[in-house]
Design a protein around this motif. Structure first.
Motif, PDB file in Angstrom:
ATOM      1  N   ARG A 188      54.118  -2.266  29.162  1.00 34.64           N
ATOM      2  CA  ARG A 188      54.687  -0.936  29.426  1.00 34.64           C
ATOM      3  C   ARG A 188      55.364  -0.439  28.146  1.00 34.64           C
ATOM      4  NH1 ARG A 188      55.505   0.520  34.879  1.00 34.64           N
ATOM      5  NH2 ARG A 188      54.988  -1.125  36.381  1.00 34.64           N
ATOM      6  N   TRP A 189      55.486   0.866  28.039  1.00 37.81           N
ATOM      7  CA  TRP A 189      56.131   1.422  26.857  1.00 37.81           C
ATOM      8  C   TRP A 189      57.590   0.992  26.749  1.00 37.81           C
ATOM      9  CZ3 TRP A 189      53.928   2.800  22.692  1.00 37.81           C
ATOM     10  CH2 TRP A 189      52.665   3.371  22.706  1.00 37.81           C
ATOM     11  N   GLU A 190      58.220   0.759  27.873  1.00 33.71           N
ATOM     12  CA  GLU A 190      59.626   0.328  27.844  1.00 33.71           C
ATOM     13  C   GLU A 190      59.778  -1.074  27.238  1.00 33.71           C
ATOM     14  OE1 GLU A 190      60.105  -1.525  32.344  1.00 33.71           O
ATOM     15  OE2 GLU A 190      60.344   0.636  32.067  1.00 33.71           O
ATOM     16  N   VAL A 192      58.107  -1.973  24.515  1.00 30.23           N
ATOM     17  CA  VAL A 192      57.753  -1.861  23.096  1.00 30.23           C
ATOM     18  C   VAL A 192      58.950  -1.352  22.297  1.00 30.23           C
ATOM     19  CG1 VAL A 192      56.229  -0.756  21.423  1.00 30.23           C
ATOM     20  CG2 VAL A 192      55.342  -1.407  23.680  1.00 30.23           C
ATOM     21  N   LEU A 222      50.179   0.728  17.753  1.00 27.19           N
ATOM     22  CA  LEU A 222      51.021   1.262  18.823  1.00 27.19           C
ATOM     23  C   LEU A 222      51.570   2.644  18.453  1.00 27.19           C
ATOM     24  CD1 LEU A 222      52.880  -2.042  19.757  1.00 27.19           C
ATOM     25  CD2 LEU A 222      51.229  -0.815  21.176  1.00 27.19           C
ATOM     26  N   SER A 227      49.638   7.504  24.701  1.00 25.42           N
ATOM     27  CA  SER A 227      49.631   7.331  26.164  1.00 25.42           C
ATOM     28  C   SER A 227      51.032   7.443  26.752  1.00 25.42           C
ATOM     29  CB  SER A 227      49.009   5.981  26.533  1.00 25.42           C
ATOM     30  OG  SER A 227      49.704   4.919  25.913  1.00 25.42           O
ATOM     31  N   TRP A 228      52.079   7.294  25.899  1.00 23.66           N
ATOM     32  CA  TRP A 228      53.449   7.411  26.389  1.00 23.66           C
ATOM     33  C   TRP A 228      53.755   8.812  26.942  1.00 23.66           C
ATOM     34  CZ3 TRP A 228      56.298  11.162  23.968  1.00 23.66           C
ATOM     35  CH2 TRP A 228      55.847  11.597  22.719  1.00 23.66           C
ATOM     36  N   SER A 232      53.470   5.304  31.898  1.00 19.39           N
ATOM     37  CA  SER A 232      54.432   4.264  31.523  1.00 19.39           C
ATOM     38  C   SER A 232      53.720   3.057  30.928  1.00 19.39           C
ATOM     39  CB  SER A 232      55.243   3.829  32.749  1.00 19.39           C
ATOM     40  OG  SER A 232      54.391   3.276  33.745  1.00 19.39           O
ATOM     41  N   TRP A 233      52.375   3.035  31.069  1.00 24.49           N
ATOM     42  CA  TRP A 233      51.576   1.928  30.552  1.00 24.49           C
ATOM     43  C   TRP A 233      51.073   2.245  29.140  1.00 24.49           C
ATOM     44  CZ3 TRP A 233      51.953  -2.221  33.516  1.00 24.49           C
ATOM     45  CH2 TRP A 233      52.173  -2.057  34.883  1.00 24.49           C
ATOM     46  N   VAL A 234      51.075   1.239  28.287  1.00 25.36           N
ATOM     47  CA  VAL A 234      50.555   1.413  26.937  1.00 25.36           C
ATOM     48  C   VAL A 234      49.056   1.660  26.985  1.00 25.36           C
ATOM     49  CG1 VAL A 234      50.183   0.281  24.704  1.00 25.36           C
ATOM     50  CG2 VAL A 234      52.385   0.044  25.858  1.00 25.36           C
TER      51      VAL A 234
END
Length: 283
Positions: A188-190, A192, A222, A227-228, A232-234
């Protein structure tokens, strides 16, 4: 025959001497208020496998997928369907292993089957259902050491060319981080942190979270993703609410790309070997 809380219970325990010992043990446990009748009733593999005790103790390290899980449990359920747990011995385990070999299973595969049963019987020991795990005297087969397959720089380029553009980033990220397939596609972006150049991986093989450092190439991969903005998924699927499915990705995208690039004996896990091998070669 034992009376407990006004109710008569019968137990099959073997010879008369065994019955006498069992009776005295039960009386001692009753006096100490720790007697549990259900613990002494004969249970078979078939009865305990569907229980919540079985379902609640699944370990990712033993089962690659639900298919493997169901395959192992079905085999042992059929093999020991009418044998009480207490009567499972090293001898009948050996007979079952021979049966698997005769069916064409490799020694490595047989080891996976027996590791599954060993784990379940360890749980039975912990729950007090059986006093000892019969696997204590059963040794696993020695497995041949497989060839370590990794991709060269040229092979990586061929693989990327064969992949659709939207699926190149997760493959490149795996090559530059050593992430496993599920770990990579579940980010998830959170999780990263591009400032400190680290990814926190929660869905791991061991079940414990760990931090993965990002090299310049991984950070760039990244940073270039957008996609962010929608998910919420990379690596989201066509629906932003879910991530790319690891199984479908491998079967429908990765494996065909390997075939198109003429790459033999390559799986997604090869990317992890590639990451480690390239690090080693660079000292």
């Amino acid at each position: 025959r034992v009376y407990h809380q006004g109710k008569e219970e019968w137990y099959k325990v073997g010879a008369k001497s065994a019955a006498r010992d069992f009776y005295h043990r039960v009386k001692t446990e009753q006096a100490e208020e720790r007697f549990q009748p259900e613990k002494y009733h004969a249970k078979t593999i078939k009865k305990i496998f569907p229980s919540k005790w079985f379902e609640g103790n699944r370990k990712v390290v033993l089962f690659k997928s639900d298919v493997h899980y169901q395959c192992y449990s079905h085999f042992w359920s059929q093999c020991f369907s009418n044998i009480p747990l207490q009567q499972i011995s090293p001898r009948i385990i050996e007979e079952a292993r021979v049966r698997l070999l005769e069916e064409g299973k490799t020694k490595s595969t047989v080891n996976r089957y027996t590791a599954f049963l060993r784990h379940q019987l360890n749980l039975a020991v912990r729950e007090g259902i059986i006093p000892k795990n019969p696997f204590d005297s059963v040794k696993s087969f020695k497995e041949p050491q497989g060839r370590l397959r990794y991709l060269t720089e040229g092979e990586i380029e061929r693989l990327l060319e064969a992949l659709p553009a939207r699926y190149r980033p997760p493959v490149l990220l795996a090559v530059n981080t050593g992430l496993r397939r599920e770990e990579c596609l579940h980010i998830r972006w959170e999780d990263v942190d591009l400032t400190n150049k680290v990814i926190t991986v929660h869905k791991t093989k061991s079940g414990k979270s760990r931090s993965i450092p990002l090299n310049p190439a991984a950070s760039r991969i990244l940073s270039d993703l957008n996609s962010w903005m929608t998910s919420s998924w990379v690596f989201p699927s066509e629906s932003p609410a879910s991530h790319i499915d690891p199984h479908n990705f491998y079967k429908r995208v990765f494996a065909p790309a390997c075939e198109m690039a003429s790459l033999e004996d390559v799986t997604f896990h090869t990317l992890r070997h590639t990451f480690a091998s390239h690090l080693a070669m660079q000292g």
